[in-house]
Design a protein around this motif. Structure first.
Motif, mmCIF file in Angstrom:
data_model
loop_
_atom_site.group_PDB
_atom_site.id
_atom_site.type_symbol
_atom_site.label_atom_id
_atom_site.label_comp_id
_atom_site.label_asym_id
_atom_site.label_seq_id
_atom_site.Cartn_x
_atom_site.Cartn_y
_atom_site.Cartn_z
ATOM 1 N N GLN A 214 0.842 -1.196 0.000
ATOM 2 C CA GLN A 214 0.000 0.000 0.000
ATOM 3 C C GLN A 214 0.884 1.254 0.000
ATOM 4 N N TRP A 215 0.227 2.400 -0.254
ATOM 5 C CA TRP A 215 0.933 3.673 -0.270
ATOM 6 C C TRP A 215 1.042 4.216 1.152
ATOM 7 N N GLN A 216 2.232 4.735 1.477
ATOM 8 C CA GLN A 216 2.480 5.330 2.778
ATOM 9 C C GLN A 216 2.937 6.786 2.586
ATOM 10 N N GLU A 217 2.371 7.679 3.394
ATOM 11 C CA GLU A 217 2.741 9.085 3.262
ATOM 12 C C GLU A 217 4.204 9.280 3.678
ATOM 13 N N VAL A 218 4.902 10.114 2.938
ATOM 14 C CA VAL A 218 6.323 10.375 3.177
ATOM 15 C C VAL A 218 6.457 11.630 4.036
ATOM 16 N N ASP A 219 7.414 11.605 4.936
ATOM 17 C CA ASP A 219 7.669 12.746 5.807
ATOM 18 C C ASP A 219 7.995 13.980 4.971
ATOM 19 N N SER A 220 7.464 15.100 5.371
ATOM 20 C CA SER A 220 7.638 16.344 4.609
ATOM 21 C C SER A 220 9.087 16.815 4.583
ATOM 22 N N SER A 221 9.918 16.270 5.491
ATOM 23 C CA SER A 221 11.325 16.673 5.509
ATOM 24 C C SER A 221 12.065 16.271 4.235
ATOM 25 N N LEU A 222 11.513 15.301 3.510
ATOM 26 C CA LEU A 222 12.156 14.838 2.256
ATOM 27 C C LEU A 222 11.646 15.584 1.026
#
Length: 254
Positions: A214-222
């Motif tokens: 499934q899709w996982q949200e990526v941390d905004s720091s990246l």
């Protein structure tokens, strides 16, 4: 007495002269006839010689034609022998083709099934296009107007496309499912190592988790690194080192 002798001599001379004249005329006549006969004979000889020369030329021509016909006959005999050998070879090849075809058709079905399995278990790169390609291959397999060679070529082409997905950096626009909702996004893939989706407004990022499927949200720091990766993939920036989340199972990553 002398007169009588003289008269007799004259008479005798006249008789002899007449006889000689007759003999001369006769000889001349014979000579003329002989000359005429000789000329006629010579003419016949000339005509006969011409015929003989003509016949000789015809004989020589016929002999040459016989030689040519013999050469041509030998040539045809060699051709027939070669054609017979070719027929035997073709029949053997046809038998081999039949045998090969009986083996290649099941193999092609297995290859199409293999593609379906790859796409089903793979990371979600251009799924709609890949599934559509597989559907076309399945429909093609039962078409009589497409040769087995062409079918095999297209299946190999599909496999080559699948290989390319594993080696290239690319971006395409497509839908992803997040928490049961469909979103239109820009999807970046670096082979099968990393697959990242970005919202069309560029505010959010998601990474495909192969373990969770499934899709996982990526941390905004990246965000800055991901934006740079998208720019490079779109050829808006020069290639450079980038940091991406990895879309691999733990065992694969190790």
């Amino acid at each position: 007495m002398n007169l009588i002798k003289t008269s007799l001599a004259i008479v005798l001379a006249t008789s002899v002269t007449a006889a000689l004249a007759n003999n001369l005329n006769s000889a001349q006549s014979i000579q003329s006839k002989t000359n005429a006969a000789s000329a006629a004979s010579q003419k016949r000889i000339d005509v006969s010689d011409e015929r003989t020369q003509g016949l000789k030329a015809e004989i020589e021509q016929l002999e040459q034609e016989v030689k040519n016909l013999k050469v041509y006959r030998d040539h045809l005999t060699a051709l027939v022998s070669s054609q017979e050998q070719e027929v035997v070879s073709l029949n053997s090849q046809i038998d081999e083709i039949k045998s090969t075809r009986q083996g290649i058709v099941p193999l092609m079905y297995q290859m199409v099934d293999g593609l379906k399995a790859i796409v089903a278990e793979d990371v979600p790169i251009k799924l709609d296009q890949r599934n559509e390609r597989i559907s076309k291959l399945e429909s093609m397999m039962t078409r009589a107007d497409v040769s087995d060679a062409e079918k095999y070529r297209r299946i190999l082409e599909a496999y080559q496309i699948e290989l390319d997905y594993g080696t290239k950096l690319g971006v395409y626009q497509g839908e992803i499912s997040i928490d049961g909702q469909t979103r239109e996004t820009d999807v970046l893939y670096l082979g099968r190592i990393s697959v990242v989706a970005r919202s069309l407004n560029g505010a959010k990022f998601w990474s495909w988790d192969l373990a969770l499927n499934q899709w996982q949200e990526v941390d905004s720091s990246l965000k800055s690194e991901l934006d740079k990766a998208f720019s490079i993939a779109l050829k808006q920036a020069a290639p450079s080192l980038i940091t991406l989340p990895v879309s691999l199972k733990v065992a694969e990553a190790q």
